[in-house]
Scaffold this motif. Sequence first.
Motif, PDB file in Angstrom:
ATOM      1  N   ASP A  22      41.236 -72.721  14.525  1.00 40.62           N
ATOM      2  CA  ASP A  22      42.060 -73.106  15.671  1.00 40.62           C
ATOM      3  C   ASP A  22      43.525 -73.080  15.232  1.00 40.62           C
ATOM      4  OD1 ASP A  22      43.477 -74.551  17.656  1.00 40.62           O
ATOM      5  OD2 ASP A  22      41.656 -75.642  18.213  1.00 40.62           O
ATOM      6  N   PRO A  23      44.384 -72.331  15.944  1.00 42.26           N
ATOM      7  CA  PRO A  23      45.794 -72.258  15.526  1.00 42.26           C
ATOM      8  C   PRO A  23      46.506 -73.613  15.624  1.00 42.26           C
ATOM      9  CG  PRO A  23      45.468 -71.163  17.640  1.00 42.26           C
ATOM     10  CD  PRO A  23      44.108 -71.505  17.123  1.00 42.26           C
ATOM     11  N   GLY A  24      45.922 -74.563  16.351  1.00 41.40           N
ATOM     12  CA  GLY A  24      46.507 -75.898  16.446  1.00 41.40           C
ATOM     13  C   GLY A  24      46.233 -76.748  15.221  1.00 41.40           C
ATOM     14  N   ASN A  25      45.292 -76.350  14.401  1.00 42.10           N
ATOM     15  CA  ASN A  25      44.976 -77.143  13.208  1.00 42.10           C
ATOM     16  C   ASN A  25      46.131 -77.102  12.214  1.00 42.10           C
ATOM     17  OD1 ASN A  25      42.564 -77.774  14.333  1.00 42.10           O
ATOM     18  ND2 ASN A  25      41.303 -76.603  12.911  1.00 42.10           N
ATOM     19  N   ASP A  26      46.332 -78.221  11.507  1.00 43.87           N
ATOM     20  CA  ASP A  26      47.527 -78.363  10.684  1.00 43.87           C
ATOM     21  C   ASP A  26      47.376 -77.870   9.244  1.00 43.87           C
ATOM     22  OD1 ASP A  26      49.478 -79.969  12.456  1.00 43.87           O
ATOM     23  OD2 ASP A  26      47.572 -80.992  12.705  1.00 43.87           O
ATOM     24  N   LEU A  62      54.137 -71.723   9.656  1.00 40.65           N
ATOM     25  CA  LEU A  62      54.222 -72.434  10.932  1.00 40.65           C
ATOM     26  C   LEU A  62      52.835 -72.667  11.537  1.00 40.65           C
ATOM     27  CD1 LEU A  62      57.118 -70.374  12.618  1.00 40.65           C
ATOM     28  CD2 LEU A  62      57.311 -72.474  11.235  1.00 40.65           C
ATOM     29  N   THR A  63      52.715 -73.781  12.257  1.00 36.90           N
ATOM     30  CA  THR A  63      51.473 -74.141  12.954  1.00 36.90           C
ATOM     31  C   THR A  63      51.640 -74.028  14.462  1.00 36.90           C
ATOM     32  OG1 THR A  63      50.891 -75.776  11.254  1.00 36.90           O
ATOM     33  CG2 THR A  63      49.848 -76.059  13.396  1.00 36.90           C
ATOM     34  N   ASN A  64      50.656 -73.437  15.115  1.00 38.28           N
ATOM     35  CA  ASN A  64      50.487 -73.474  16.578  1.00 38.28           C
ATOM     36  C   ASN A  64      51.581 -72.783  17.392  1.00 38.28           C
ATOM     37  OD1 ASN A  64      48.579 -74.095  18.486  1.00 38.28           O
ATOM     38  ND2 ASN A  64      49.467 -76.072  19.032  1.00 38.28           N
ATOM     39  N   VAL A  65      52.205 -71.776  16.806  1.00 38.71           N
ATOM     40  CA  VAL A  65      53.180 -71.017  17.591  1.00 38.71           C
ATOM     41  C   VAL A  65      52.801 -69.530  17.657  1.00 38.71           C
ATOM     42  CG1 VAL A  65      55.123 -72.588  17.331  1.00 38.71           C
ATOM     43  CG2 VAL A  65      54.657 -70.916  15.533  1.00 38.71           C
ATOM     44  N   ALA A  66      51.534 -69.238  17.346  1.00 39.82           N
ATOM     45  CA  ALA A  66      50.996 -67.877  17.399  1.00 39.82           C
ATOM     46  C   ALA A  66      49.473 -68.021  17.379  1.00 39.82           C
ATOM     47  CB  ALA A  66      51.485 -67.072  16.197  1.00 39.82           C
ATOM     48  N   ALA A 120      60.075 -65.461  14.774  1.00 45.43           N
ATOM     49  CA  ALA A 120      58.713 -65.033  14.402  1.00 45.43           C
ATOM     50  C   ALA A 120      57.659 -65.514  15.382  1.00 45.43           C
ATOM     51  CB  ALA A 120      58.390 -65.554  12.997  1.00 45.43           C
ATOM     52  N   CYS A 121      58.012 -66.493  16.222  1.00 47.51           N
ATOM     53  CA  CYS A 121      56.993 -67.152  17.061  1.00 47.51           C
ATOM     54  C   CYS A 121      56.438 -66.244  18.146  1.00 47.51           C
ATOM     55  CB  CYS A 121      57.579 -68.400  17.718  1.00 47.51           C
ATOM     56  SG  CYS A 121      57.918 -69.696  16.538  1.00 47.51           S
ATOM     57  N   ASP A 122      55.166 -66.462  18.426  1.00 48.14           N
ATOM     58  CA  ASP A 122      54.489 -65.778  19.521  1.00 48.14           C
ATOM     59  C   ASP A 122      53.665 -66.841  20.243  1.00 48.14           C
ATOM     60  OD1 ASP A 122      53.220 -63.968  21.154  1.00 48.14           O
ATOM     61  OD2 ASP A 122      51.811 -63.290  19.615  1.00 48.14           O
ATOM     62  N   ALA A 123      54.367 -67.895  20.708  1.00 45.97           N
ATOM     63  CA  ALA A 123      53.676 -69.044  21.301  1.00 45.97           C
ATOM     64  C   ALA A 123      53.438 -68.820  22.780  1.00 45.97           C
ATOM     65  CB  ALA A 123      54.518 -70.308  21.098  1.00 45.97           C
ATOM     66  N   ALA A 124      52.365 -69.423  23.281  1.00 43.33           N
ATOM     67  CA  ALA A 124      52.053 -69.308  24.706  1.00 43.33           C
ATOM     68  C   ALA A 124      52.860 -70.338  25.497  1.00 43.33           C
ATOM     69  CB  ALA A 124      50.565 -69.559  24.907  1.00 43.33           C
ATOM     70  N   TYR A 170      60.919 -72.735  24.334  1.00 41.81           N
ATOM     71  CA  TYR A 170      61.123 -74.082  23.794  1.00 41.81           C
ATOM     72  C   TYR A 170      60.346 -74.245  22.491  1.00 41.81           C
ATOM     73  CZ  TYR A 170      60.262 -79.149  23.409  1.00 41.81           C
ATOM     74  OH  TYR A 170      60.136 -80.431  22.954  1.00 41.81           O
ATOM     75  N   ARG A 171      59.102 -73.791  22.484  1.00 41.91           N
ATOM     76  CA  ARG A 171      58.277 -73.953  21.283  1.00 41.91           C
ATOM     77  C   ARG A 171      58.846 -73.160  20.112  1.00 41.91           C
ATOM     78  NH1 ARG A 171      52.200 -73.204  22.987  1.00 41.91           N
ATOM     79  NH2 ARG A 171      51.893 -74.129  20.921  1.00 41.91           N
ATOM     80  N   ALA A 172      59.411 -71.977  20.416  1.00 42.42           N
ATOM     81  CA  ALA A 172      60.022 -71.166  19.352  1.00 42.42           C
ATOM     82  C   ALA A 172      61.257 -71.882  18.796  1.00 42.42           C
ATOM     83  CB  ALA A 172      60.389 -69.789  19.898  1.00 42.42           C
ATOM     84  N   GLN A 173      62.061 -72.462  19.696  1.00 36.47           N
ATOM     85  CA  GLN A 173      63.241 -73.208  19.244  1.00 36.47           C
ATOM     86  C   GLN A 173      62.813 -74.407  18.395  1.00 36.47           C
ATOM     87  OE1 GLN A 173      66.386 -72.384  19.511  1.00 36.47           O
ATOM     88  NE2 GLN A 173      66.041 -70.596  20.810  1.00 36.47           N
ATOM     89  N   MET A 174      61.748 -75.067  18.828  1.00 26.92           N
ATOM     90  CA  MET A 174      61.278 -76.241  18.073  1.00 26.92           C
ATOM     91  C   MET A 174      60.707 -75.830  16.705  1.00 26.92           C
ATOM     92  SD  MET A 174      62.194 -78.842  19.686  1.00 26.92           S
ATOM     93  CE  MET A 174      63.585 -77.867  20.224  1.00 26.92           C
TER      94      MET A 174
END
Lengths: 163, 290
Positions: free
Chosen positions: B120-124, B217-221, B254-258, B267-271
Amino acid sequence: MGDKNVLRFTLNGRQVEVLAEPRELLVHVLREQLGQTGTHIGCETSHCGACTVDLNGESVKSCTVLGVQAEGAEIITVEGLAKDGKLHPVQEGFMQEHALQCGFCTPGIMVRAFRFLNENPDPSDEEIRLGVSGNLCRCTGYQNIVKAVRYAANKLKAARAQA
Amino acid sequence: MIPASFEYHRARTIDEALELLAKYGEDAKILAGGQSLLPMMKLRLASPGHLVDISEVAQLKELREADGLIRIGAAATETALLHSALLRGKCPLIGEAAAQIGDPQIRNRGTLGGNLAHGDPGNDHPSVMIALGASVIARGPAGERRLPMDGFYRGLYDTQLEPLELLTEIQVPTPPARSGAAYLKLKRKIGDFATAASAVQLSLGEGDTCARIGIALTNVAPMPLRLSGAEALLAGKRITAELIEQAAQIATGACDAADDFHGPSEYRAQMAGEMTRRALAGALERARRD
């Protein structure tokens, strides 16, 4: 497939034996097979913590543990907190500090607080908040829950000093 | 909400778990802490015919250091990671991340191996392990394989593990002296997955130059992202505020967040950039004090 198995564990100090399918969750075994309905089913998605029980000395969400995983375990539920007709200091704290309104989340939070105070007998308010962070309460705003846990911590500390 | 019917098997040893996997093949799933698998089974997103429970295999709970490697059994719980004096002393990044996962009850059940193997991409832990340069050991019918965490993920919920393989151990190179790390995770409340999170592990050499650095990074792709470009930018240099700024911009790019309930993708990429900025500054300060 999915046959019922005999399942034995210790519940609140008493040996119990039930028949359960592997897919039955621990909370279902406790409530439906053993009639111990103090453990509540809230969200059923391991967010709310209403189903918290103590499994081998650790707090767990019983909606996210299988009943069969309790084989041979020691389980404590809210029914096991009071002893000899006397409330546990955590329960007393919830009463004295008005730490509940609708009461639905209360058994889970009390069972969690009971274990938390074993792990950390002299917590700061911040540590209490983190300690019960797996339990949601939609009524109180948590302020009095923190006070109740603090009350119990003080009472348990006084009892230890006397012993 | 109860899972579909299945047969339950409690393994006592690694060999027993492997035999059960071999016997039931792709119809079997490993049950470690169950904090991801059981919710998926309750929602009927997964309906394995057999569960092989490894949560009580003692060998899979060991945590030790030997020959410059910290070796963690796959079924070590998040709580065990948090309480480990070895990790606190030699590799605090792992406990820092564990403390930001779930809540106390979840951490009592959830395991490091499960967190990594679930995909799961959300896992840390995946990004943390990539930043640390860690590998996992997979054991199966053909023996044992060592798989670097960088490259372990093939996609959403998809890893290099074969169906008959069991993830048995996580191996982390012990960080040398003058190392520092940080895991910065933005989340709305306790128990949430990251809106964005950044793991940094770095070591300083001669003249405070960066001798080694890992950033992920976690959870941005769909998968954890290793920031090789930012690592290359910082390696061998004295890390300045200006370089940190450039690395943060690489993270954002680099982010490819939904777009989802965590927020819009931009916002998620900025964060992710901001978390990287803070993680780098924090890790650097810690390394200087180490």
